[in-house]
Design an enzyme around this catalytic site. Structure first.
Site, PDB file in Angstrom:
ATOM      1  N   CYS A 162       0.423  29.940 -29.850  1.00  0.00           N
ATOM      2  CA  CYS A 162       0.730  28.518 -29.652  1.00  0.00           C
ATOM      3  C   CYS A 162       1.602  28.229 -28.438  1.00  0.00           C
ATOM      4  O   CYS A 162       1.825  27.063 -28.107  1.00  0.00           O
ATOM      5  CB  CYS A 162       1.395  27.963 -30.903  1.00  0.00           C
ATOM      6  SG  CYS A 162       0.513  28.413 -32.413  1.00  0.00           S
ATOM      7  N   HIS A 300       8.348  21.787 -31.373  1.00  0.00           N
ATOM      8  CA  HIS A 300       7.107  22.497 -31.704  1.00  0.00           C
ATOM      9  C   HIS A 300       6.573  21.957 -33.033  1.00  0.00           C
ATOM     10  O   HIS A 300       5.385  21.688 -33.163  1.00  0.00           O
ATOM     11  CB  HIS A 300       7.366  23.995 -31.765  1.00  0.00           C
ATOM     12  CG  HIS A 300       6.140  24.804 -31.990  1.00  0.00           C
ATOM     13  ND1 HIS A 300       5.026  24.725 -31.179  1.00  0.00           N
ATOM     14  CD2 HIS A 300       5.824  25.722 -32.954  1.00  0.00           C
ATOM     15  CE1 HIS A 300       4.088  25.552 -31.617  1.00  0.00           C
ATOM     16  NE2 HIS A 300       4.543  26.159 -32.706  1.00  0.00           N
ATOM     17  N   GLU A 311      13.272  26.118 -36.193  1.00  0.00           N
ATOM     18  CA  GLU A 311      13.462  25.341 -34.970  1.00  0.00           C
ATOM     19  C   GLU A 311      14.693  24.447 -35.077  1.00  0.00           C
ATOM     20  O   GLU A 311      15.433  24.268 -34.099  1.00  0.00           O
ATOM     21  CB  GLU A 311      12.224  24.504 -34.669  1.00  0.00           C
ATOM     22  CG  GLU A 311      12.293  23.807 -33.308  1.00  0.00           C
ATOM     23  CD  GLU A 311      10.988  23.164 -32.882  1.00  0.00           C
ATOM     24  OE1 GLU A 311      10.899  22.756 -31.704  1.00  0.00           O
ATOM     25  OE2 GLU A 311      10.057  23.070 -33.706  1.00  0.00           O
ATOM     26  N   LYS A 332       2.554  16.562 -33.444  1.00  0.00           N
ATOM     27  CA  LYS A 332       1.426  17.224 -34.099  1.00  0.00           C
ATOM     28  C   LYS A 332       0.890  16.411 -35.274  1.00  0.00           C
ATOM     29  O   LYS A 332      -0.238  16.626 -35.713  1.00  0.00           O
ATOM     30  CB  LYS A 332       1.819  18.633 -34.522  1.00  0.00           C
ATOM     31  CG  LYS A 332       1.964  19.591 -33.353  1.00  0.00           C
ATOM     32  CD  LYS A 332       2.314  21.009 -33.797  1.00  0.00           C
ATOM     33  CE  LYS A 332       2.269  21.993 -32.625  1.00  0.00           C
ATOM     34  NZ  LYS A 332       3.310  21.739 -31.613  1.00  0.00           N
ATOM     35  N   HIS A 337      -2.283  20.497 -34.809  1.00  0.00           N
ATOM     36  CA  HIS A 337      -1.801  21.647 -34.042  1.00  0.00           C
ATOM     37  C   HIS A 337      -2.969  22.198 -33.242  1.00  0.00           C
ATOM     38  O   HIS A 337      -3.886  22.790 -33.793  1.00  0.00           O
ATOM     39  CB  HIS A 337      -1.250  22.714 -34.980  1.00  0.00           C
ATOM     40  CG  HIS A 337      -0.474  23.786 -34.277  1.00  0.00           C
ATOM     41  ND1 HIS A 337      -0.533  23.977 -32.906  1.00  0.00           N
ATOM     42  CD2 HIS A 337       0.391  24.729 -34.748  1.00  0.00           C
ATOM     43  CE1 HIS A 337       0.250  24.993 -32.582  1.00  0.00           C
ATOM     44  NE2 HIS A 337       0.831  25.457 -33.676  1.00  0.00           N
ATOM     45  N   PHE A 395       2.993  32.658 -32.634  1.00  0.00           N
ATOM     46  CA  PHE A 395       2.998  33.847 -33.477  1.00  0.00           C
ATOM     47  C   PHE A 395       3.536  35.040 -32.685  1.00  0.00           C
ATOM     48  O   PHE A 395       3.321  35.162 -31.486  1.00  0.00           O
ATOM     49  CB  PHE A 395       1.567  34.162 -33.944  1.00  0.00           C
ATOM     50  CG  PHE A 395       1.181  33.471 -35.227  1.00  0.00           C
ATOM     51  CD1 PHE A 395       1.970  32.487 -35.789  1.00  0.00           C
ATOM     52  CD2 PHE A 395       0.004  33.816 -35.873  1.00  0.00           C
ATOM     53  CE1 PHE A 395       1.612  31.861 -36.965  1.00  0.00           C
ATOM     54  CE2 PHE A 395      -0.374  33.194 -37.056  1.00  0.00           C
ATOM     55  CZ  PHE A 395       0.434  32.217 -37.606  1.00  0.00           C
TER      56      PHE A 395
END
Length: 418
Positions: A162, A300, A311, A332, A337, A395
């Site tokens: 991502c 994010h 986060e 998002k 996403h 990831f």
């Protein structure tokens, strides 16, 4: 770092094709995520699908690149006159002096999924028409873009989940500062496929409704697809520090980049947001800025319990008590996403927010989690912005933070940093 100019940019996602449709959807907080009806997928989840991708046709001589990912790339490149802007840059710099650095996660894997569906029943052989190199291979989208514009400069694809299409800004910056190129096409493209939908489902990361970042009842992501592109160039020379003579005050500049790789876990973020914190710190340092200089953070914000919590800790630790009121949100809930395209999509959304003076509210979130003490915006908020931060965390702990600003935000100190 020396600021770089985003001379042209565009985005196409489920909320719209091009900048105007995207801006209108954001300002109206329009819902575009829908119950999953993609292909043969049978999952109780929501998706962000771009309409019309299957109707896109490849130009003569480009048929070998035909796959959903490259069709969406073509659709995106032809919005907002972006293709014309690249052609103008080619005339100015030369085809060999423009780089192509794009992000993707699954590329054209849908074509391989469909090929396996149609393999020979007796031998197991895949259909002759499958061209792995020009469709599924992650380099495919950069290769397609190079051929589309007949470019001969350096090209590469970053596939770091991502954070992919945020990290390409860093690749381009290094190439430009090294003098190897004069401009770069950056961004990312990712499209829906069975692998991501069933894969994230197997990790129990899909929400059964439109995703709700930072909501107390958040329960997972909604997968979307998108194409986002920017043309990155040097800021024109000027005798007056602070604003290039050939630059409008509404033009967007890249002020800072931060990257980290904490490698805490294959699919879970560091619980204290260690790598995220490092990326944000580095972005501020490279821009020569203090946390107080940031007017808005595009989080994010995937809407999974662990990601949003990590986060929050990273942002809180860096921005501290005195800066805890910095407004932030995740977009998002609007786009879904978009995985390998997310960094590019959200960079363009940040550029729109800067140019049009607003903070986008977090769509779908009803009640923010009281255990996540951020100044999370549920509704759009008119506000003049100078500098914003955009976070992309992938990831495996691959993290990237970008700082974008108006050209008027370039200070003499920032302009002199290298």
């Amino acid at each position: 770092m020396k600021p770089l100019l985003l001379s042209h940019f565009t985005v196409t996602s489920c909320i719209g094709k091009g900048l105007q449709q995207t801006l209108d959807a954001l300002l109206q907080q329009r819902q575009a995520l829908k119950p999953c009806d993609f292909e043969t997928v049978d999952l109780p989840t929501f998706i962000g699908e771009v309409e019309g991708v299957d109707e896109v046709t490849m130009s003569e001589g480009m048929q070998a690149f035909d796959c959903r990912n490259n069709r969406l790339a073509k659709l995106g490149l032809e919005q907002d006159g972006f293709d014309q802007s690249v052609n103008a840059a080619i005339r100015q710099y030369g085809a060999e002096r423009i780089g192509v650095f794009l992000g993707t996660s699954t590329s054209g894997i849908l074509e391989t999924e469909m090929a396996f569906r149609n393999r020979d029943e007796s031998t197991g052989a895949l259909p002759d028409g499958l061209d792995y190199g020009k469709t599924q291979n992650t380099y495919s989208v950069a290769n397609f873009t190079r051929h589309y514009f007949k470019l001969t400069g350096p090209a590469a694809v970053v596939s770091s989940a991502c954070s992919s299409s945020a990290k390409v800004f860093s690749v381009a910056r290094r190439m430009i500062e090294a003098g190897l190129i004069d401009a770069a096409i950056v961004g990312g493209v990712d499209t829906l496929c069975l692998t991501t939908l069933y894969g994230f489902n197997s990790l129990n990361l899909l929400s059964s409704q439109a995703c709700r970042p930072f909501d107390k009842d958040r329960d997972g992501i909604s997968i979307g697809e998108a194409a986002a592109f920017a043309l990155l160039e040097r800021v024109p020379e000027t005798a007056t520090p602070g604003l290039a003579s050939n630059t409008s005050q509404k033009d967007i500049v890249l002020l800072g980049i931060g990257e980290s790789s904490d490698a805490y876990h294959m699919s879970s973020p560091h619980p204290e947001g260690l790598g995220a914190n490092m990326a944000m710190q580095q972005a501020l340092h490279s821009a020569g800025l203090q946390p107080s200089a940031i007017d808005y953070i595009n989080l994010h914000g995937t809407a999974t319990p662990s990601n949003d919590a990590a986060e929050t800790k990273a942002v809180s630790a860096l921005f501290g008590e005195e800066n805890r009121d910095v407004p932030c949100s995740s977009t998002k809930g609007a786009t879904g996403h978009t995985l390998g395209a997310a960094g590019g999509v959200e960079a363009v959304i940040c550029a729109l927010a800067l140019q049009h003076g607003f903070i986008p509210g977090g769509l779908n979130t009803q009640t923010t989690d009281t255990e996540l003490p951020l100044n999370y915006q549920l509704q759009n908020r008119p506000q003049a912005l100078q500098r914003v931060m955009s976070n992309s965390f992938g990831f495996g702990g691959t993290n990237c933070s970008l700082i974008l600003g108006l050209a008027s935000a370039i200070t003499a100190e920032t302009a002199d940093k290298s």
